[in-house]
Write a protein that holds these residues in place. Structure first.
Motif, short mmCIF file in Angstrom:
data_model
loop_
_atom_site.label_atom_id
_atom_site.label_comp_id
_atom_site.label_asym_id
_atom_site.label_seq_id
_atom_site.Cartn_x
_atom_site.Cartn_y
_atom_site.Cartn_z
N LYS A 97 0.83 -1.21 0.00
CA LYS A 97 0.00 0.00 0.00
C LYS A 97 0.87 1.26 0.00
O LYS A 97 0.58 2.22 -0.71
CB LYS A 97 -0.93 0.02 1.22
N GLY A 98 1.93 1.26 0.80
CA GLY A 98 2.83 2.40 0.85
C GLY A 98 3.53 2.62 -0.48
O GLY A 98 3.65 3.76 -0.96
N ARG A 99 4.01 1.52 -1.12
CA ARG A 99 4.66 1.62 -2.42
C ARG A 99 3.69 2.16 -3.46
O ARG A 99 4.05 3.04 -4.25
CB ARG A 99 5.18 0.25 -2.84
N ASP A 100 2.47 1.64 -3.47
CA ASP A 100 1.47 2.10 -4.44
C ASP A 100 1.16 3.58 -4.25
O ASP A 100 1.01 4.32 -5.23
CB ASP A 100 0.18 1.27 -4.34
N LYS A 101 1.07 4.00 -3.00
CA LYS A 101 0.78 5.40 -2.71
C LYS A 101 1.93 6.30 -3.17
O LYS A 101 1.70 7.36 -3.75
CB LYS A 101 0.52 5.58 -1.20
N LEU A 102 3.16 5.84 -2.95
CA LEU A 102 4.32 6.62 -3.40
C LEU A 102 4.37 6.70 -4.92
O LEU A 102 4.73 7.73 -5.49
CB LEU A 102 5.61 5.99 -2.88
N MET A 103 4.01 5.61 -5.58
CA MET A 103 4.07 5.58 -7.05
C MET A 103 3.00 6.45 -7.69
O MET A 103 3.07 6.73 -8.88
CB MET A 103 3.97 4.14 -7.56
N GLU A 104 2.02 6.91 -6.92
CA GLU A 104 1.03 7.84 -7.45
C GLU A 104 1.64 9.22 -7.71
O GLU A 104 1.12 9.98 -8.53
CB GLU A 104 -0.16 7.97 -6.48
N ASN A 105 2.73 9.52 -7.04
CA ASN A 105 3.42 10.78 -7.23
C ASN A 105 4.27 10.67 -8.51
O ASN A 105 5.15 9.82 -8.60
CB ASN A 105 4.31 11.07 -6.03
N PRO A 106 4.02 11.53 -9.51
CA PRO A 106 4.74 11.41 -10.79
C PRO A 106 6.26 11.58 -10.65
O PRO A 106 7.01 10.90 -11.35
CB PRO A 106 4.16 12.54 -11.65
N GLU A 107 6.71 12.44 -9.79
CA GLU A 107 8.15 12.65 -9.62
C GLU A 107 8.82 11.39 -9.08
O GLU A 107 9.88 11.00 -9.55
CB GLU A 107 8.41 13.83 -8.69
N ILE A 108 8.20 10.78 -8.09
CA ILE A 108 8.77 9.56 -7.51
C ILE A 108 8.71 8.43 -8.54
O ILE A 108 9.66 7.66 -8.68
CB ILE A 108 8.04 9.18 -6.21
N LYS A 109 7.61 8.35 -9.28
CA LYS A 109 7.46 7.30 -10.30
C LYS A 109 8.55 7.45 -11.37
O LYS A 109 9.18 6.47 -11.76
CB LYS A 109 6.08 7.37 -10.93
N ASN A 110 8.80 8.66 -11.83
CA ASN A 110 9.87 8.90 -12.82
C ASN A 110 11.23 8.55 -12.25
O ASN A 110 12.08 7.99 -12.94
CB ASN A 110 9.85 10.34 -13.31
#
Length: 119
Positions: A97-110
């Motif tokens: 859940k924490g990883r998925d929530k972080l990956m919602e942020n485009p900067e972190i995903k990039n």
């Protein structure tokens, strides 16, 4: 430092008093001490109960208190171990859940994707 000294003094006094009254002696003396305490405090408790607008539950008798203490202790132990058994599942679930929530942020995903595309 003074607050600590006062607290330590109160704690030591309470322990000394309880020990002198026989709480930490054999079971018979402890039960007798409980009865003396109950009879000494009971008038004050009635006075306080009259001032409280809610109904307080009845305190269990001495014979039942021992059994209740064992039951509550065992229930606590069972609940603790039930949690420990499920702890790996909880860890995985909340990590995902924490990883998925972080990956919602485009900067972190990039940023994360920059590592995987580098290979």
């Amino acid at each position: 430092m003074i607050k600590f000294a006062i607290k330590a003094g109160l704690a030591a006094s309470a322990i000394y008093y309880v020990r002198e009254q026989g709480v930490w002696k054999n079971s018979d003396e402890t039960i007798e001490t409980g009865k003396r305490l109950k009879s000494a405090v009971s008038p004050y408790i009635e006075e306080v109960k009259a001032q409280i607008p809610i109904e307080l539950p009845v305190v269990p008798q001495t014979e039942n208190a021992c059994q209740l203490a064992k039951e509550y202790w065992n229930a606590g132990v069972r609940a603790t171990f039930a949690f420990l058994v499920k702890l790996p599942d909880y860890s995985c679930e909340y990590t995902k859940k924490g990883r998925d929530k972080l990956m919602e942020n485009p900067e972190i995903k990039n940023f994360v994707n920059s590592f995987s595309s580098a290979n």
